[in-house]
Design an enzyme around this catalytic site. Structure first.
Site: not given
Lengths: 256, 317
Positions: A53-55, A134, B121
């Site tokens: 996950f991009e977190g 993202g 991002h």
């Protein structure tokens, strides 16, 4: 609900895209259907699927009934192997550790370019959408599966804005733009599974879901689609698949 | 935002980097920020948002701040709605997917009252990292061919002198101020973070001033017992503020999850009339309470407990 009320369009999307993920792969999943489909795949046929996950989460198992509101909350980290910075998890894409990127979008065009930024002219938009997150990085750096509801206003000839680059203007233009790896692999909709022509990079229908006609797909697409010579028919979602989905999302946050 | 390297170095040299007590109030910390500063926010979406400092900036009537954050949620709405900022650099901006597209973000951007400068991002992360490394740019293999890249004129493309590969160069971002919220920190600014670190370490290293808010202040002895847990060193930190529930209504890993009733209420309030809705929310929750604890009281004990129970559950087997 479609198919005599057995499942919603979102559930169909989640099931069909989960089946495209193989055990042992590393998949970078966006929020919503991608997160749910990757989780479903882990439970059904791919227990060794590594989800990113991009977190900044590497290899978690989401807890049923505790879906996160984005891929950046503590619920994303349950039973993970590691948490790392969001920059570093995205760099795993650039380094080449990711097999599949998996996301949605508001609009897609015939070359698999995705728009999640503007409806209308970017300088004077009708709607300002939330943006890339993202998505641009995932689309730029790895093979991509896109899950989207199949509607004419979403499947457009040219997207209003290229948020995430697909095959750009077709042919070899993606590579010439500097994106020398990755690219859209599959588009999963509530009507069909689509791929891309090897030469022209135009979108083509590879399989139809049970009860869906080629005509129906054409009617819901605003550009000329290619069709494979031998179109397959997908198997409908099983009771098991639907039961697992509903166990994970009892409040129907993502599968409404 | 790329500064000359010599200016960056001399600004750092002039900061008091000694091991000294930096504890102060929210109001005192807000006074360290000037109108028009570039302020980077730590955390991401609903996680470890430095909400108490955002709240203090709005109360202090700051103007024309440039804001950057990896992903922006309701704090961005509040910064637009209060007039504290008309420029947010971020990769994604809305309350959260389950609440739909933010009506406040839409109103301010579609009517050209404020700018939402969109970068990918990873590009934002590498801009902070270049800033943290003291180099002027970072090469990336993303954003090329896209209109996200096309709308930005601060990047350059180059052919790699070693391989010939096409690369995009993104400029370093050295914020004037970084606002970061952590679970634990000592009076000097040695900060421990639990859970997802997001871009906070790079942001702290890149910034010219760091304001650290923390769920609790611990002793320097406690920090020294486990120095491997210190993620941001005191030499980068200029202010320390103890603010329990300092991310509310957002979450702080292992301490509390989002205050969902308040977030639902906010989404409902801004749905039909974004301008009046955000004003009403600001009046009631930002300008109304006399201090942060009064704000928490307004959120309600039941909601505090509910968010806390869910937050702590991350440590349950």
């Amino acid at each position: 609900m479609t198919e005599n009320g057995r499942h919603s369009a979102s559930e169909l999307l989640a099931v069909m895209s989960s089946r495209l993920l193989d055990d042992g792969q590393t998949v970078f999943a966006g929020v919503g259907i991608p997160l749910l489909a990757a989780t479903l795949a882990q439970r059904m046929h791919a227990p060794g699927l590594t989800i990113l996950f991009e977190g900044g989460t590497l290899g978690p198992f989401i807890t049923p009934g505790e879906l996160p509101p984005s891929t950046n909350e503590q619920r994303c980290t349950r039973r993970a192997n590691m948490v790392l910075s969001s920059t570093d998890v995205l760099l795993l894409l650039q380094r080449g550790y990711v097999d599949i990127g998996f996301m949605g979008g508001a609009q897609i065009d015939q070359y698999g370019n995705l728009n999640s930024s503007f409806i209308g002219d970017a300088d004077d938009p009708t709607i300002r959408l939330p943006g890339t997150g993202g998505g641009n990085d995932i689309a730029s750096l790895t093979r991509l599966i896109v899950a989207m509801i199949h509607e004419k206003r979403r499947f457009v000839e040219t997207v209003d804005f290229v948020t995430s680059t697909g095959f750009w203007r077709g042919g070899s233009s993606r590579v010439e733009a500097g994106l020398i790896t990755g690219g859209p692999a599959k588009v999963v909709t509530d009507l069909a599974i689509l791929g891309f022509d090897q030469e022209t990079k135009r979108m083509k229908v590879e399989a139809l879901h049970t009860g869906v006609s080629a005509e129906q797909v054409r009617e819901n697409t605003a550009f000329d689609l290619l069709f494979d010579t031998d179109i397959e028919t997908t198997k409908p979602p099983t009771d098991d698949e639907l039961a697992v989905l509903r166990e994970f999302d009892p409040d129907r946050l993502y599968i409404a | 935002m790329t500064k000359s390297y010599i200016d960056l170095r001399s600004a750092t040299e002039m900061r008091d980097r000694s091991l000294r007590d930096k504890v102060m109030s929210l109001g005192e910390a807000a006074a360290l920020i000037a109108d028009r500063d570039h302020v980077a926010l730590g955390g991401c979406t609903l996680s470890r948002t430095p909400m108490a400092m955002v709240w203090a900036l709005i109360r202090a009537g700051k103007k024309e701040l440039s804001i950057s954050r990896s992903i922006t949620s309701t704090e961005g709405d509040l910064l637009y709605g209060s007039g504290a900022s008309r420029h947010i650099l971020t990769s994604w901006f809305s309350q959260g997917i389950v609440w739909g597209v933010s009506k406040v973000m839409r109103h301010y951007t579609e009517n050209k009252l404020a700018r939402f400068e969109e970068w990918s991002h990873m590009a934002i992360g590498l801009r902070y990292r270049a800033g943290a490394m003291g180099v002027p740019f970072m090469p990336v293999r993303t954003m090329m061919g896209s209109d996200v890249g096309g709308r930005i004129d601060e990047t350059h493309e180059m052919d790699c002198p070693f391989t010939g590969d096409r690369l995009l160069l993104v400029p370093a971002l050295n914020p004037d101020v970084a606002l970061i919220h952590v679970q634990r920190c000592d009076a000097y600014g040695n900060a421990q973070m639990d859970g997802l670190p997001f871009m906070d370490i790079d942001i702290a290293m890149a910034a010219n001033k760091v304001i650290m808010t923390t769920e609790r202040i611990v002793s320097n002895d406690q920090i020294r017992r486990e120095p491997d847990r210190t993620k941001i060193p005191f030499i980068t930190v200029d202010a320390v503020v103890e603010v329990p529930y300092g991310c509310a209504p957002h979450e702080c890993y292992g301490v509390y999850e989002p205050f969902l009733p308040n977030l639902d209420y906010y989404a409902e309030l801004t749905r039909s009339d974004p301008v009046a809705g955000v004003k009403e929310y600001l009046e009631r929750f930002v300008h109304g309470p006399k201090n942060w604890n009064a704000y928490l009281t307004l959120l309600g004990m039941e909601n505090v407990i509910d968010a806390t129970v869910r937050g702590r559950s991350v440590y349950n087997d």
